[in-house]
Scaffold this active site. Structure first.
Site, PDB file in Angstrom:
ATOM      1  N   HIS A  17       0.971  -0.988  -0.144  1.00  0.00           N
ATOM      2  CA  HIS A  17       0.007   0.123  -0.105  1.00  0.00           C
ATOM      3  C   HIS A  17       0.890   1.485  -0.102  1.00  0.00           C
ATOM      4  O   HIS A  17       0.723   2.173  -0.637  1.00  0.00           O
ATOM      5  CB  HIS A  17      -0.838   0.023   1.295  1.00  0.00           C
ATOM      6  CG  HIS A  17      -1.866  -0.942   1.372  1.00  0.00           C
ATOM      7  ND1 HIS A  17      -2.241  -1.743   2.478  1.00  0.00           N
ATOM      8  CD2 HIS A  17      -2.896  -1.523   0.632  1.00  0.00           C
ATOM      9  CE1 HIS A  17      -3.006  -2.557   2.443  1.00  0.00           C
ATOM     10  NE2 HIS A  17      -3.485  -2.419   1.148  1.00  0.00           N
ATOM     11  N   LYS A  41     -15.242  -8.852   3.437  1.00  0.00           N
ATOM     12  CA  LYS A  41     -14.483  -9.028   4.626  1.00  0.00           C
ATOM     13  C   LYS A  41     -14.852  -8.972   6.027  1.00  0.00           C
ATOM     14  O   LYS A  41     -13.965  -8.953   7.042  1.00  0.00           O
ATOM     15  CB  LYS A  41     -13.099  -8.290   4.297  1.00  0.00           C
ATOM     16  CG  LYS A  41     -12.331  -8.314   3.069  1.00  0.00           C
ATOM     17  CD  LYS A  41     -11.182  -7.581   3.228  1.00  0.00           C
ATOM     18  CE  LYS A  41     -10.441  -7.950   1.916  1.00  0.00           C
ATOM     19  NZ  LYS A  41      -9.239  -6.850   1.480  1.00  0.00           N
ATOM     20  N   ARG A  91      -1.832  -6.392  -8.250  1.00  0.00           N
ATOM     21  CA  ARG A  91      -0.812  -7.385  -7.938  1.00  0.00           C
ATOM     22  C   ARG A  91      -0.520  -8.392  -8.989  1.00  0.00           C
ATOM     23  O   ARG A  91       0.493  -8.850  -9.448  1.00  0.00           O
ATOM     24  CB  ARG A  91      -0.716  -7.936  -6.731  1.00  0.00           C
ATOM     25  CG  ARG A  91      -0.465  -6.955  -5.454  1.00  0.00           C
ATOM     26  CD  ARG A  91      -0.866  -7.846  -4.316  1.00  0.00           C
ATOM     27  NE  ARG A  91      -2.252  -7.745  -4.077  1.00  0.00           N
ATOM     28  CZ  ARG A  91      -2.841  -8.256  -3.014  1.00  0.00           C
ATOM     29  NH1 ARG A  91      -2.066  -8.531  -1.832  1.00  0.00           N
ATOM     30  NH2 ARG A  91      -4.358  -8.605  -3.138  1.00  0.00           N
ATOM     31  N   SER A 128      -2.684  -7.735   3.308  1.00  0.00           N
ATOM     32  CA  SER A 128      -2.900  -7.225   4.593  1.00  0.00           C
ATOM     33  C   SER A 128      -3.220  -8.724   5.334  1.00  0.00           C
ATOM     34  O   SER A 128      -2.989  -9.143   6.527  1.00  0.00           O
ATOM     35  CB  SER A 128      -4.186  -6.498   4.856  1.00  0.00           C
ATOM     36  OG  SER A 128      -3.658  -5.286   4.182  1.00  0.00           O
TER      37      SER A 128
HETATM   38  O1  PNS Z   1      -8.553  -3.254   0.513  1.00  0.00           O
HETATM   39  P1  PNS Z   1      -9.666  -3.681  -0.251  1.00  0.00           P
HETATM   40  O2  PNS Z   1     -10.284  -4.578   0.935  1.00  0.00           O
HETATM   41  O3  PNS Z   1      -9.498  -4.542  -1.587  1.00  0.00           O
HETATM   42  O4  PNS Z   1     -10.900  -2.521  -0.442  1.00  0.00           O
HETATM   43  C1  PNS Z   1     -12.086  -2.805  -1.072  1.00  0.00           C
HETATM   44  C2  PNS Z   1     -13.037  -1.528  -0.977  1.00  0.00           C
HETATM   45  C3  PNS Z   1     -13.104  -1.187   0.459  1.00  0.00           C
HETATM   46  C4  PNS Z   1     -12.373  -0.552  -1.734  1.00  0.00           C
HETATM   47  C5  PNS Z   1     -14.282  -1.973  -1.424  1.00  0.00           C
HETATM   48  O5  PNS Z   1     -14.796  -3.048  -0.690  1.00  0.00           O
HETATM   49  C6  PNS Z   1     -15.270  -0.857  -1.350  1.00  0.00           C
HETATM   50  O6  PNS Z   1     -15.423   0.181  -2.254  1.00  0.00           O
HETATM   51  N1  PNS Z   1     -16.236  -0.742  -0.248  1.00  0.00           N
HETATM   52  C7  PNS Z   1     -17.023   0.254  -0.198  1.00  0.00           C
HETATM   53  C8  PNS Z   1     -18.735  -0.347  -0.553  1.00  0.00           C
HETATM   54  C9  PNS Z   1     -18.901  -0.140  -2.179  1.00  0.00           C
HETATM   55  O7  PNS Z   1     -18.472   0.976  -2.515  1.00  0.00           O
HETATM   56  N2  PNS Z   1     -18.944  -1.382  -2.607  1.00  0.00           N
HETATM   57  C10 PNS Z   1     -19.369  -1.394  -4.181  1.00  0.00           C
HETATM   58  C11 PNS Z   1     -17.961  -1.529  -4.822  1.00  0.00           C
HETATM   59  S1  PNS Z   1     -18.291  -1.627  -6.559  1.00  0.00           S
END
Ligand code: PNS
Length: 162
Positions: A17, A41, A91, A128
């Site tokens: 990150h 998650k 990645r 993570s």
């Molecule tokens: O580090 P991560 O877990 O890969 O991040 C994912 C994250 C938090 C960016 C994604 O889950 C997200 O955007 N969450 C907010 C809810 C949302 O907007 N969901 C629709 C995505 S199309």
């Protein structure tokens, strides 16, 4: 002024990150690191406030980077902070498949653009999820999390496993 929002769970922030954040800070006027909830998650390990605090410590040397926590949809966070784009790191092909779907959906529902940055070869193996597993098992976190916050992260794991 070009502002990009770099969202993620950051549970916790890794060297992968930080690599993306440092490189983005050279490309954009302003980088906002957004701590959001990933519904896939569930509950997570580090409390959101601690994720923010760790990020703030890790990005302290970078003058055009700030950290914020957002609830709800990513596209609302984009609108709220006036960012021109979302930034995500890639990645491998597995990341790309999921990320492309998310990018297309965010563009579909709110016109939000996503830009991608390729992870540096030296950090492609870091996640993570693996940091959490290694930390819980008492393994060495050197080279996996930013050096400036490694003691604080190690302390967190010590407290939850003792
Ligand atoms: O580090 P991560 O877990 O890969 O991040 C994912 C994250 C938090 C960016 C994604 O889950 C997200 O955007 N969450 C907010 C809810 C949302 O907007 N969901 C629709 C995505 S199309």
């Amino acid at each position: 002024m070009r502002t990009v929002l770099y969202p993620g769970s950051f549970d916790p922030v890794t060297v992968g990150h930080l690599d993306i954040i440092e490189r983005a800070a050279l490309l954009f006027d302003e980088v906002i690191v957004g701590v959001l909830h990933n519904p896939a998650k569930q509950s997570g390990l580090f409390p959101p406030a601690e994720r923010v605090a760790l990020l703030e410590e890790a990005v302290r040397p970078l003058g055009n980077v700030s950290v914020r926590q957002f609830d709800g949809l990513l596209v609302n966070a984009v609108a709220h902070c006036g960012a021109q784009a979302v930034l995500r790191g890639l990645r491998n092909a597995t990341d790309a498949e999921e990320e492309l779907q998310m990018a297309r959906l965010n563009r579909h529902i709110a016109g939000a653009e996503t830009v991608f940055m390729a992870a540096a070869p030296g950090v492609m193996h870091v996640s993570s999820d693996m940091v959490r597993q290694i930390g819980k098992g008492g393994g060495a976190l050197q080279g996996l999390v930013p050096e400036s916050i490694r003691p604080r992260i190690a302390e967190f794991f010590k407290n939850i496993t003792s």
